[in-house]
Design an enzyme around this catalytic site. Structure first.
Site, mmCIF file in Angstrom:
data_model
loop_
_atom_site.group_PDB
_atom_site.id
_atom_site.type_symbol
_atom_site.label_atom_id
_atom_site.label_comp_id
_atom_site.label_asym_id
_atom_site.label_seq_id
_atom_site.Cartn_x
_atom_site.Cartn_y
_atom_site.Cartn_z
ATOM 1 N N ARG A 170 0.855 -1.183 0.000
ATOM 2 C CA ARG A 170 0.000 0.000 0.000
ATOM 3 C C ARG A 170 0.892 1.235 0.000
ATOM 4 N NH1 ARG A 170 -3.399 -2.717 -1.607
ATOM 5 N NH2 ARG A 170 -5.473 -3.155 -0.788
ATOM 6 N N GLU A 224 -2.138 7.626 -4.944
ATOM 7 C CA GLU A 224 -2.508 6.980 -6.211
ATOM 8 C C GLU A 224 -3.974 7.146 -6.579
ATOM 9 O OE1 GLU A 224 -1.545 2.821 -5.168
ATOM 10 O OE2 GLU A 224 -3.668 2.370 -5.411
ATOM 11 N N HIS A 264 -0.538 -0.060 -9.732
ATOM 12 C CA HIS A 264 -1.337 -0.991 -8.927
ATOM 13 C C HIS A 264 -1.841 -2.151 -9.791
ATOM 14 C CE1 HIS A 264 -3.504 -1.054 -4.841
ATOM 15 N NE2 HIS A 264 -3.440 -2.285 -5.305
HETATM 16 P P1 NAD Z 1 -1.691 -11.081 5.009
HETATM 17 O O1 NAD Z 1 -2.712 -10.570 5.961
HETATM 18 O O2 NAD Z 1 -1.701 -12.523 4.636
HETATM 19 O O3 NAD Z 1 -0.222 -10.744 5.586
HETATM 20 C C1 NAD Z 1 0.127 -9.523 6.137
HETATM 21 C C2 NAD Z 1 1.198 -9.785 7.184
HETATM 22 O O4 NAD Z 1 1.698 -8.529 7.642
HETATM 23 C C3 NAD Z 1 0.670 -10.543 8.412
HETATM 24 O O5 NAD Z 1 1.473 -11.688 8.665
HETATM 25 C C4 NAD Z 1 0.788 -9.527 9.528
HETATM 26 O O6 NAD Z 1 1.086 -10.106 10.798
HETATM 27 C C5 NAD Z 1 1.950 -8.670 9.035
HETATM 28 N N1 NAD Z 1 2.073 -7.390 9.697
HETATM 29 C C6 NAD Z 1 1.118 -6.631 10.280
HETATM 30 N N2 NAD Z 1 1.689 -5.535 10.846
HETATM 31 C C7 NAD Z 1 3.010 -5.610 10.587
HETATM 32 C C8 NAD Z 1 4.113 -4.774 10.907
HETATM 33 N N3 NAD Z 1 3.961 -3.643 11.612
HETATM 34 N N4 NAD Z 1 5.343 -5.150 10.492
HETATM 35 C C9 NAD Z 1 5.513 -6.294 9.792
HETATM 36 N N5 NAD Z 1 4.508 -7.127 9.465
HETATM 37 C C10 NAD Z 1 3.270 -6.765 9.845
HETATM 38 O O7 NAD Z 1 -1.788 -10.152 3.729
HETATM 39 P P2 NAD Z 1 -1.290 -10.474 2.247
HETATM 40 O O8 NAD Z 1 -2.355 -11.200 1.511
HETATM 41 O O9 NAD Z 1 0.069 -11.074 2.315
HETATM 42 O O10 NAD Z 1 -1.231 -9.013 1.631
HETATM 43 C C11 NAD Z 1 -0.329 -8.049 2.135
HETATM 44 C C12 NAD Z 1 -0.718 -6.685 1.613
HETATM 45 O O11 NAD Z 1 -0.531 -6.661 0.196
HETATM 46 C C13 NAD Z 1 -2.207 -6.348 1.794
HETATM 47 O O12 NAD Z 1 -2.444 -5.764 3.057
HETATM 48 C C14 NAD Z 1 -2.467 -5.361 0.686
HETATM 49 O O13 NAD Z 1 -2.311 -4.055 1.196
HETATM 50 C C15 NAD Z 1 -1.358 -5.638 -0.327
HETATM 51 N N6 NAD Z 1 -1.877 -6.095 -1.630
HETATM 52 C C16 NAD Z 1 -1.496 -5.421 -2.748
HETATM 53 C C17 NAD Z 1 -1.957 -5.822 -4.008
HETATM 54 C C18 NAD Z 1 -1.528 -5.152 -5.284
HETATM 55 O O14 NAD Z 1 -2.154 -5.358 -6.334
HETATM 56 N N7 NAD Z 1 -0.484 -4.323 -5.283
HETATM 57 C C19 NAD Z 1 -2.827 -6.912 -4.083
HETATM 58 C C20 NAD Z 1 -3.176 -7.599 -2.923
HETATM 59 C C21 NAD Z 1 -2.705 -7.181 -1.699
#
Ligand code: NAD
Length: 332
Positions: free
Chosen positions: A234, A263, A295
């Site tokens: 994000r 964005e 994105h």
């Molecule tokens: P997920 O919930 O499986 O994993 C997120 C991880 O981050 C969790 O293990 C959580 O404990 C950890 N976390 C929370 N706070 C933290 C911190 N302060 N420091 C380090 N780690 C921390 O999520 P995911 O499916 O792996 O997705 C991750 C992110 O990717 C989503 O939140 C979303 O914002 C982003 N995303 C982007 C796109 C894109 O098209 N660019 C698409 C999907 C998701």
């Protein structure tokens, strides 16, 4: 259920129509984004379907509630754009698609790493202009580098698996360490330790009040000289101005972004005939060692198919049980 899908692009429609053959929901597609101004368009609908740059703040949710909407179905994983307390107040259930294709985002992350390292974006342009010189295109072996993965959930785990395959040493940081990542060889360390030792830093944590600008001026100062920073999570995880300063001082050697903190005014639209008014973004696009994509990390056929299927299934589950396994609340 009667559903209004906001912010629809032609590709959304294709995959939602395909998935809806087995649900038969009553779907209306709107191109406009959801916010407090457009919320009234949901009048008479049971559910709205929203994406990452739709705004489900308190005002929007109040209008949706007044319009009779009971369910907000996000067709994405992140939910930082939803005021969950306001949703509770206005009695609107919020559901999401927690994991539609972590491979899509992880693979795009690696695409940015490889393209930046071997300067594929520059080589592409050079060859088209008949310039076959190699000066300035030298990379390094990824094998043997230290990669720091911030957030080891669905996407971070796959990134670790791929980078392990390249022969990287993996440092990880997550308040909830993941045994799968440990098995893959990742060592959990503090964020400061990770920033201080990583050649590549890649962000895969959600946007929360704790992670907003997790990469700021102080964090940049802690990184290795010439570090490669990647953000496919994000935009607001990064203080863009601090990162631009890091690029100018050459502290940051490479930057790969699929997301940008402002964005919402740019991405998903064709603005090629307009003058970009965002000077911070415009500056980013002037660096030879920066790649920005709009994105698109999620954007694979498999992901779109899963998003449509899971979103419509979420709506069906809510319709039948008034609840959903993929529900999110303020306490989530
Ligand atoms: P997920 O919930 O499986 O994993 C997120 C991880 O981050 C969790 O293990 C959580 O404990 C950890 N976390 C929370 N706070 C933290 C911190 N302060 N420091 C380090 N780690 C921390 O999520 P995911 O499916 O792996 O997705 C991750 C992110 O990717 C989503 O939140 C979303 O914002 C982003 N995303 C982007 C796109 C894109 O098209 N660019 C698409 C999907 C998701």
């Amino acid at each position: 259920m009667k559903i209004i899908v906001f912010g629809t692009k032609p590709y959304d429609r294709t995959y939602f129509d395909e998935a809806n053959e087995s649900f038969d929901h009553d779907i209306t597609y709107l191109e406009t984004r959801l916010d407090h101004r457009s919320a009234r368009l949901a009048e008479g609908a049971d559910a709205v379907c929203a994406f990452v740059n739709d705004t489900l703040d308190a005002a929007t949710l109040e209008h949706l509630s007044a319009a009779g909407v009971r369910l907000a179905a996000l067709r994405c994983a992140g939910y930082n754009n939803v005021d969950l307390e306001a949703a509770q107040k206005w009695n609107i259930t919020v559901v999401r698609v927690p994991a539609y294709s972590p491979y899509a985002v992880a693979e795009h992350t690696i695409a940015l790493v490889l393209a930046l390292n071997r300067k594929v974006h520059r080589a592409y342009n050079r060859i088209r202009e008949g310039n076959f010189a190699l000066d300035g295109l030298m990379g390094v072996d990824i094998n043997g580098l230290t990669a720091g993965v911030v957030g080891t959930g669905n996407i971070g785990t796959i990134v670790i698996r791929i980078l392990t395959g390249f022969g990287c040493r993996i440092l990880a940081c997550d308040p909830i360490p993941n045994s799968r990542c440990r098995e893959l060889g990742a060592t959990y360390v503090t964020i400061d330790h990770l920033l201080g030792e990583s050649d590549i830093v890649t962000l895969h944590c959600p946007l929360t009040p704790n992670t907003r600008h997790v990469i700021d001026e102080t964090a940049v100062a802690k990184m290795k000289d010439g570090v490669m920073l990647i953000n496919t999570s994000r935009g607001l995880l990064i203080d863009t101005r601090a990162v631009i300063a890091g690029l100018k001082s050459r502290k940051i050697g490479f930057l790969g972004l699929d997301v940008y903190e402002e964005e919402g005014d740019l991405f998903f639209e064709d603005l090629s005939n307009q003058v970009i008014q965002d000077d911070v973004f415009a500056r980013l696009t002037t660096f030879p060692n920066v790649i920005v994509t709009g994105h698109q990390a999620f954007f694979t056929r498999d992901a779109l198919r899963n998003i449509a299927q899971t979103t419509l299934q979420n709506i069906r589950e809510y319709e039948q049980t008034e609840n959903c396994a993929n529900r999110i609340t303020a306490a989530t």
